[in-house]
Enzyme design. Structure first.
Site, PDB file in Angstrom:
ATOM      1  N   ASP A  37      -6.045  61.833  62.555  1.00  0.00           N
ATOM      2  CA  ASP A  37      -4.690  61.670  63.063  1.00  0.00           C
ATOM      3  C   ASP A  37      -4.596  62.018  64.544  1.00  0.00           C
ATOM      4  OD1 ASP A  37      -1.992  61.102  62.898  1.00  0.00           O
ATOM      5  OD2 ASP A  37      -1.430  63.093  62.202  1.00  0.00           O
ATOM      6  N   ASN A  96       0.934  52.183  57.330  1.00  0.00           N
ATOM      7  CA  ASN A  96       0.499  51.645  58.622  1.00  0.00           C
ATOM      8  C   ASN A  96       0.501  50.121  58.648  1.00  0.00           C
ATOM      9  OD1 ASN A  96      -2.075  54.200  59.047  1.00  0.00           O
ATOM     10  ND2 ASN A  96       0.097  54.265  59.559  1.00  0.00           N
TER      11      ASN A  96
END
Length: 251
Positions: free
Chosen positions: A31, A79
């Site tokens: 991340d 996503n």
């Protein structure tokens, strides 16, 4: 100065790691690519490329410390809703990164995720990577693309019910015998040990849907470093924190 001190600091930490008691399966939430790109004044794709470049070093560190399974979360189902101008380059970067792992001929690649939700080209590249490394005698690397923990559990239940139907079982018969192990046998990671340690970079302290089922008894380590800046010393700190904990497995 840091370049001179860090090798000595790393070496000292490694000396104090136990010979036993290190994790065998590590899950990593990669991340912070976009935030890193913004911080250095570059576009999002540059951040994703920098993040992809840090994958192979991570796998080498894992090999160094005897880890047998690594699960990398590269793209979530959420996503997939990103704008096309970001998503298309990101998928291309992921395809390139996976192809590079295949070229190393060191690791077995296993895609985990809802491949049917991915563009045909990306899904095919992941399947090819798995096939190309099937006989590699090395660390198992789960590549989580189009992955969501809730989606995985839903897919596992669907697979279980389809199997039961093929065997001529009714819903009532399935309900009477169903237990947690039956569901586990239909997860994307079926047959694998659950993760001992889950690492998330970028300072976020939440799972976000990563390995929801498998991480029920995992230890978690949250690191402030954005993924492109994650270093060997950060990884060693995660191992040190893990080794210092007394795992109770819910007891």
């Amino acid at each position: 100065m840091k370049r001179l001190l860090y090798p000595a600091y790393e070496a000292r930490m490694v000396r104090f790691l136990p010979d036993e008691g290190l994790p065998k399966h590590v899950g990593v939430m990669l991340d912070g690519n976009r935030r890193w790109a913004k911080a250095v004044g570059r576009d999002t794709a540059h951040g994703h490329r920098a993040g992809a470049a840090n994958i192979e070093p991570l796998l080498e560190w894992c090999e160094e410390f005897g880890i047998e399974v690594v699960t990398l979360w590269l793209l979530s189902t959420d996503n997939l809703n990103r704008p096309e101008q970001e998503l298309v380059p990101l998928l291309g970067i992921i395809e390139e990164a996976v192809a590079s792992l295949v070229d190393q001929k060191r690791w077995r690649i296993h895609p985990v995720g809802a491949l049917d939700l991915l563009p045909t080209r990306t899904a095919q590249r992941l399947k090819e990577a798995s096939e190309a490394t099937r006989d590699v005698d090395g660390m198992l690397v789960n590549v989580a693309v189009g992955y969501g923990g809730r989606q995985e559990i839903a897919d596992a239940v669907k697979s279980l019910l389809a199997e039961a139907s093929a065997q001529g079982l009714s819903i009532d018969e399935v309900a009477q015998t169903l237990d947690v192990e039956h569901i586990a046998e239909h997860l994307y990671t079926k047959g694998q040990p659950d993760p001992d340690l889950v690492i998330r970079t970028s300072g976020e302290q939440r799972l976000g849907g990563f390995l929801l089922w498998q991480s029920a008894k995992s230890e978690f380590y949250f690191c402030e470093a954005l993924w492109p800046e994650f270093r060997r010393v950060d990884f060693i700190r995660a191992l040190r924190a893990y080794a210092a904990r007394e795992r109770r497995f819910g007891s």
